[in-house]
Design an enzyme around this catalytic site. Structure first.
Site, mmCIF file in Angstrom:
data_model
loop_
_atom_site.group_PDB
_atom_site.id
_atom_site.type_symbol
_atom_site.label_atom_id
_atom_site.label_comp_id
_atom_site.label_asym_id
_atom_site.label_seq_id
_atom_site.Cartn_x
_atom_site.Cartn_y
_atom_site.Cartn_z
ATOM 1 N N TYR A 148 73.233 -6.432 58.091
ATOM 2 C CA TYR A 148 73.142 -5.776 56.788
ATOM 3 C C TYR A 148 72.240 -6.626 55.905
ATOM 4 O O TYR A 148 72.397 -7.846 55.844
ATOM 5 C CB TYR A 148 74.540 -5.661 56.166
ATOM 6 C CG TYR A 148 74.562 -5.045 54.782
ATOM 7 C CD1 TYR A 148 74.255 -3.701 54.591
ATOM 8 C CD2 TYR A 148 74.895 -5.815 53.669
ATOM 9 C CE1 TYR A 148 74.281 -3.135 53.321
ATOM 10 C CE2 TYR A 148 74.930 -5.252 52.394
ATOM 11 C CZ TYR A 148 74.619 -3.908 52.229
ATOM 12 O OH TYR A 148 74.643 -3.353 50.963
ATOM 13 N N ASP A 243 67.311 -13.794 56.997
ATOM 14 C CA ASP A 243 68.101 -13.409 55.825
ATOM 15 C C ASP A 243 69.303 -14.355 55.721
ATOM 16 O O ASP A 243 70.251 -14.280 56.501
ATOM 17 C CB ASP A 243 68.558 -11.950 55.987
ATOM 18 C CG ASP A 243 69.381 -11.459 54.789
ATOM 19 O OD1 ASP A 243 69.715 -12.283 53.912
ATOM 20 O OD2 ASP A 243 69.695 -10.249 54.756
ATOM 21 N N LYS A 271 73.873 -14.764 46.681
ATOM 22 C CA LYS A 271 75.277 -15.221 46.628
ATOM 23 C C LYS A 271 75.454 -16.618 46.027
ATOM 24 O O LYS A 271 75.436 -16.765 44.819
ATOM 25 C CB LYS A 271 75.899 -15.102 48.020
ATOM 26 C CG LYS A 271 75.896 -13.629 48.495
ATOM 27 C CD LYS A 271 76.775 -13.377 49.680
ATOM 28 C CE LYS A 271 76.627 -11.987 50.237
ATOM 29 N NZ LYS A 271 77.575 -11.017 49.822
HETATM 30 C C1 LIG Z 1 72.960 -10.927 54.805
HETATM 31 C C2 LIG Z 1 72.884 -10.119 53.538
HETATM 32 N N1 LIG Z 1 71.682 -9.736 53.068
HETATM 33 C C3 LIG Z 1 71.569 -9.036 51.940
HETATM 34 C C4 LIG Z 1 72.678 -8.676 51.209
HETATM 35 C C5 LIG Z 1 72.494 -7.885 49.950
HETATM 36 O O1 LIG Z 1 72.843 -8.656 48.845
HETATM 37 P P1 LIG Z 1 73.310 -7.940 47.477
HETATM 38 O O2 LIG Z 1 74.652 -7.361 47.735
HETATM 39 O O3 LIG Z 1 73.302 -9.068 46.499
HETATM 40 O O4 LIG Z 1 72.267 -6.910 47.169
HETATM 41 C C6 LIG Z 1 73.956 -9.065 51.653
HETATM 42 C C7 LIG Z 1 75.193 -8.707 50.926
HETATM 43 O O5 LIG Z 1 75.387 -7.803 50.265
HETATM 44 C C8 LIG Z 1 74.056 -9.805 52.849
HETATM 45 O O6 LIG Z 1 75.237 -10.196 53.317
HETATM 46 N N1 LIG Z 2 79.117 -7.521 53.075
HETATM 47 C C1 LIG Z 2 78.582 -7.354 51.761
HETATM 48 C C2 LIG Z 2 77.719 -8.525 51.493
HETATM 49 O O1 LIG Z 2 77.691 -9.494 52.180
HETATM 50 C C3 LIG Z 2 79.690 -7.229 50.792
HETATM 51 C C4 LIG Z 2 79.266 -7.132 49.351
HETATM 52 C C5 LIG Z 2 79.127 -5.732 48.868
HETATM 53 O O2 LIG Z 2 78.425 -4.948 49.496
HETATM 54 O O3 LIG Z 2 79.691 -5.426 47.809
#
Ligand SMILES: Cc1ncc(COP(=O)(O)O)c(C=O)c1O
Ligand SMILES: N[C@H](C=O)CCC(=O)O
Length: 439
Positions: A148, A243, A271
Site C-alpha cells: 500500500y 517506500d 508518519k
Molecule cells: C507504506 C505506506 N506508504 C504510503 C502510505 C500513505 O501515507 P498517508 O496515509 O500519510 O497518505 C502509507 C500509509 O498510509 C503506508 O503505510
Molecule cells: N495502513 C495504513 C497506513 O499505513 C493505515 C492508515 C490509514 O489508512 O488511515
C-alpha cells in the site's frame, strides 16, 4: 494502567453523529472496525503508552496513530516544542528554518541527497512516481500486490491496508487509463520481476515497493529481494523507489535501509517524521531530484508543505529518537511477540508471527506446518474470524490493536513493564476467544 472498557455509549453516540455527516462515520476507512465489527472508539486524549476514549476507557495503544507516535502520546518535549511553535504563528507560505533542520536531519539519517517535504505519505509516493516518469521519460510503473502506497490512483491496484481489509477488489473512480501503466506483480517473486522487465524493460520508469511491507500484515523481503530490485532497475534504466512511509525512522534511525543497506534511487517517508502532525517527504539521488520544480520541470507543490508546526514536531521527535530508544522499541516488540506466542500456543491456536525489526503482526493461519507468509496470497489465506474474536477480547482487556488482520502492530518507547503486564493479562482471554472460533 488500562481501565477495562465497560461502556461504549458515548463512542456509539458519536459514531451515529459521525455517520450522518461522514461516509462510514470515519475519515480513513481502517478506523471503522468494519472487518472486526463493533463500535469504533472515539479517543479524547493520550498519555505515554495509553489512549483514553470518550467513555473514559483507557487502552494500552499498539496502533500509535498507525506508526507516527514512536515516543508515545503527548511526549512533554514534543508538546513543549509544538506549543512554542504555535505561539509564534502556524503557517506563512514562505520557507522557514524548521523545514531546513528537518531536511538536514532526514539527509543525515538516510541515503537521500536531497529531500522535498509534503503533507502525507500519499503525496510523497504520488510525487515520487511523477518525478520518476519525468526523469526517465517512461510511463510504466511496477508495484507489488499487497503493498500500500497511499490512495494514489495508479497504485490502488491490489493494494493492502484498508483496501484488502474491506475486500475492495478495485476502486471505482480509478479509470482503466490511470492503471494501464501499472504492472502489479506478486511480492517476493524475482522470476515475475524478471519476466516483466523482459517484456517491458525499456518502458518501465520505476519499481515501487514498501521497503519491508507492513500493509498486508508484516511480510519482510526474502532472499535479498530489495537488492535484486535495485539491480534490475539499474540494469534497465529504471528507478528503484523504496517506500519507507511506515518503516522510515521507526525500524532504525533511518528505517528499513538501516537493516538491508540497499540504496534506492528515490525514497518516500511519512508518519514518524511528522511527530503526529501531517508531514511526509520524498527524496533521493541529487541528479534525479534536480528535475523537480523550480530547479527542473517536474511540477510539485503544496500550500502547507514544510508547515512549521509539523516540521517542529517531526524534528523534535527525530532528535529524541536515539539509539537507546530504538533498542527499547526492539526489546518491547520482542517481548510482546513472545507473550502473544505463549498465549496462543497455550490455547493451541495456529499462528505465525512475522517481524521486520520492531514492526510485527500475527497471522491466524489454518496450520503452522511450513507456514510462512511471503506475499498477498499467503496473507489472504488467514482464518479471519479468529482475528476478530482475538481483537475484541484484547480490546475488552484494555489493549488497542489495529482493527484488521492486515496491518502491523506498532509499539512506542513509552511502553514500560506495567504496560507489558497489561498486555499479558489481556492475552489469556484473547487467545481463548480465538481458540473458540471453529475453522
Ligand atoms: C507504506 C505506506 N506508504 C504510503 C502510505 C500513505 O501515507 P498517508 O496515509 O500519510 O497518505 C502509507 C500509509 O498510509 C503506508 O503505510
Ligand atoms: N495502513 C495504513 C497506513 O499505513 C493505515 C492508515 C490509514 O489508512 O488511515
Amino acid at each position: 494502567m488500562a481501565v477495562v472498557p465497560d461502556h461504549t455509549e458515548q463512542s456509539a453516540a458519536l459514531f451515529d453523529r459521525a455517520s450522518a455527516v461522514t461516509p462510514g462515520g470515519v475519515n480513513s476507512p481502517v478506523r471503522a472496525f468494519r472487518a472486526v465489527g463493533g463500535v469504533p472508539r472515539f479517543m479524547t486524549h493520550g498519555d505515554g503508552s495509553h489512549i483514553t476514549d470518550v467513555d473514559g476507557n483507557r487502552y494500552l495503544d499498539l496502533v500509535c496513530s498507525w506508526g507516527p507516535m514512536l515516543l508515545g502520546h503527548a511526549h512533554p518535549e514534543v508538546t513543549a516544542a509544538v506549543q512554542a511553535a504555535v505561539a509564534r504563528g502556524t503557517s506563512y507560505g514562505t520557507p522557514t528554518e524548521p523545514e531546513v533542520l528537518l531536511g538536514e536531519e532526514i539527509v543525515a539519517r538516510t541515503p537521500v541527497d536531497k529531500v522535498r517535504l509534503v503533507s502525507s505519505g500519499t503525496e510523497a509516493t504520488m510525487s515520487a512516481l511523477r518525478l520518476a516518469r519525468g526523469f526517465t521519460g517512461r510511463a510504466k510503473i511496477v508495484k507489488f500486490a499487497g503493498c500500500y502506497h497511499g490512495h494514489v490512483d495508479a497504485l490502488l491496484a491490489q493494494a493492502g491496508s484498508g483496501v484488502i481489509t474491506l475486500g475492495i477488489p478495485g476502486t471505482p473512480g480509478v479509470t482503466e487509463a490511470t492503471t494501464a501503466d501499472t504492472i502489479v506483480l506478486p511480492y517476493n517473486d524475482q522470476a515475475a520481476v524478471s519476466a516483466a522487465f523482459a517484456e517491458y524493460g525499456d518502458q518501465i520508469a520505476a519499481v515501487i515497493t514498501e521497503a519491508s511491507p507492513g500493509n498486508m500484515g508484516v511480510v519482510p523481503p526474502r532472499d535479498n529481494f530489495n537488492a535484486f530490485l535495485a539491480k534490475t532497475c539499474t540494469d534497465n534504466g529504471a528507478l528503484f523507489i523504496s517506500d519507507e512511509v511506515m518503516t522510515g525512522f521507526r525500524i532504525t534511525k533511518s528505517g528499513w535501509y538501516g537493516v538491508d543497506g540497499v540504496r534506492p534511487d528515490l525514497m518516500t517517508f511519512g508518519k514518524v517524521m511528522g511527530g503526529g502532525f501531517p508531514a511526509a517527504a520524498f527524496g533521493g539521488r541529487a541528479d534525479v531530484m534536480a528535475h523537480l520544480a523550480p530547479e527542473g520541470s517536474v511540477y510539485q507543490a503544496g500550500t502547507l508543505s514544510g508547515n512549521p508546526i509539523a516540521t517542529t514536531a517531526g524534528l523534535t521527535t527525530l532528535r529524541l529518537a536515539t539509539d537507546e530508544v530504538y533498542a527499547k522499541l526492539d526489546q518491547t516488540a520482542l517481548t510482546i511477540q513472545e507473550l502473544v506466542k505463549t498465549a496462543l500456543d497455550k490455547e493451541g491456536v495456529p499462528h505465525v508471527i512475522q517481524a521486520a525489526g520492531n514492526l510485527f503482526s500475527v497471522f491466524f493461519v489454518e496450520s503452522e506446518e511450513n507456514a510462512v507468509i511471503k506475499n498477498f496470497g499467503d496473507a489472504g489465506a488467514q482464518v479471519l474470524p479468529r482475528f476478530g474474536a482475538f481483537f475484541h477480547a484484547m480490546l475488552d482487556g484494555g489493549v488497542y490493536l489495529p482493527p484488521s488482520a492486515f496491518e502491523a502492530w506498532f509499539v512506542s518507547s513509552a511502553i514500560d513493564d506495567d504496560g507489558l503486564a497489561e498486555i499479558e493479562s489481556a492475552l489469556a482471554p484473547a487467545a481463548a476467544a480465538a481458540a473458540a472460533v471453529q475453522n
